[in-house]
Design a protein around this motif. Structure first.
Motif, PDB file in Angstrom:
ATOM      1  N   ARG A  72      16.135 -15.320 -36.577  1.00  0.00           N
ATOM      2  CA  ARG A  72      15.833 -14.392 -35.412  1.00  0.00           C
ATOM      3  C   ARG A  72      15.411 -15.317 -34.360  1.00  0.00           C
ATOM      4  O   ARG A  72      14.572 -16.023 -34.432  1.00  0.00           O
ATOM      5  N   LEU A  73      16.325 -14.955 -33.313  1.00  0.00           N
ATOM      6  CA  LEU A  73      15.861 -15.902 -31.994  1.00  0.00           C
ATOM      7  C   LEU A  73      14.623 -15.326 -31.334  1.00  0.00           C
ATOM      8  O   LEU A  73      14.753 -14.050 -31.123  1.00  0.00           O
ATOM      9  N   GLU A  74      13.787 -16.491 -30.958  1.00  0.00           N
ATOM     10  CA  GLU A  74      12.615 -15.877 -30.336  1.00  0.00           C
ATOM     11  C   GLU A  74      12.663 -16.166 -28.775  1.00  0.00           C
ATOM     12  O   GLU A  74      12.405 -15.647 -27.895  1.00  0.00           O
ATOM     13  N   SER A  75      12.605 -17.476 -28.321  1.00  0.00           N
ATOM     14  CA  SER A  75      12.608 -17.750 -26.927  1.00  0.00           C
ATOM     15  C   SER A  75      13.249 -19.109 -26.629  1.00  0.00           C
ATOM     16  O   SER A  75      13.668 -19.797 -27.454  1.00  0.00           O
ATOM     17  N   HIS A  76      13.749 -19.156 -25.453  1.00  0.00           N
ATOM     18  CA  HIS A  76      14.753 -20.335 -24.850  1.00  0.00           C
ATOM     19  C   HIS A  76      13.621 -21.296 -24.019  1.00  0.00           C
ATOM     20  O   HIS A  76      13.012 -20.787 -23.142  1.00  0.00           O
ATOM     21  N   ASP A  77      13.669 -22.466 -24.326  1.00  0.00           N
ATOM     22  CA  ASP A  77      13.010 -23.575 -23.563  1.00  0.00           C
ATOM     23  C   ASP A  77      14.262 -24.224 -22.748  1.00  0.00           C
ATOM     24  O   ASP A  77      15.148 -25.013 -23.624  1.00  0.00           O
ATOM     25  N   PRO A  78      14.155 -24.237 -21.461  1.00  0.00           N
ATOM     26  CA  PRO A  78      15.143 -24.851 -20.694  1.00  0.00           C
ATOM     27  C   PRO A  78      15.138 -26.555 -20.738  1.00  0.00           C
ATOM     28  O   PRO A  78      15.609 -27.042 -19.777  1.00  0.00           O
TER      29      PRO A  78
END
Length: 250
Positions: A72-78
């Motif tokens: 499950r994908l939670e959050s993106h860090d750029p």
């Protein structure tokens, strides 16, 4: 208790070459799934995914099957860890397993792309299906190096080309733009070198064992490559381009 941030810092990094989006459940492709299975991760374990389009994704293992893994994908860090300057490496392929080592270390050092070349003095000769297999293998080496070193953008490892064909296709102005330099053993190479603080792209050309043949270096210079000396010592074919990368891929 450990924080979520510390758990993420320890999480394995896995390349997942497909578009990712937050809040979605994702069946990992076979290569990434095997990676998770080899690590024996269990449901609830954190992983970091990157798709090569920039940044990385925090995810959690949801399901571990015999041949499938769902996260499950939670959050993106750029976050980005690329060099300020794109350095494109064109290298006469060294023999044996040294090309694997060169691709791995060039990736760690920040090479933007790697072009294997068949030069006059090359020991390795590749063509057709065998060349395609080696390219796929080296691309996998680059992916693994990115997973280890923290890069989120995988350098392209191009299919091997014959030196003359590559130089002719390059033309007068490289598609990558910027400067062209050829690593040279010529005593008259002089002290000219790319600026340490520059940001424009570089194309670095390096020969195989024994270096480029005189006619090949002359052709490179006629195509706009400036000679670049790395000092008085003669470095191995797999060492010289890495020294240049360490110096100019900042």
């Amino acid at each position: 208790m450990p924080s979520a941030a510390s758990d993420a810092a320890r999480a394995p990094r896995i390349h997942c070459p497909q578009a990712l989006a937050p809040g979605t459940a994702l069946d990992l492709p076979p290569g990434a799934a095997r990676h998770v299975q080899v690590l024996r991760l269990q449901p609830g374990a954190p992983v970091i995914l990157f798709d090569g389009r920039g940044g990385e994704w925090r995810a959690v293992v949801q399901h571990m099957g015999r041949s499938d893994v769902q996260v499950r994908l939670e959050s993106h860090d750029p976050i980005e860890r690329e060099a300020r300057r794109a350095v494109h490496l064109a290298v006469g392929m060294p023999a044996n397993e040294r090309m694997d080592w060169l691709v791995e270390k060039a990736t760690e050092l920040g090479a933007a792309s790697i072009q294997p070349l068949l030069a006059q003095r090359s020991v390795v000769r590749l063509a057709g299906e065998r060349a395609a297999r080696r390219q796929a293998h080296w691309q996998g080496v680059a992916v693994a190096a990115c997973e280890q070193c923290g890069r989120n953008r995988v350098p392209v490892v191009h299919e091997p080309q014959e030196f003359g064909s590559w130089l002719r296709a390059l033309g007068d102005a490289p598609a990558t733009g910027g400067e062209r330099w050829v690593l040279s053993l010529d005593a008259g190479a002089g002290c000219a070198a790319p600026g340490q603080d520059g940001s424009e792209p570089l194309t670095l050309l390096s020969g195989p064992e024994g270096g480029l043949a005189p006619a090949e270096e002359a052709a490179a210079r006629a195509s706009g490559f400036r000679p670049l000396s790395l000092g008085a010592r003669v470095l191995r074919a797999e060492t010289a381009p890495l020294v240049a990368l360490a110096r100019w891929a900042q």
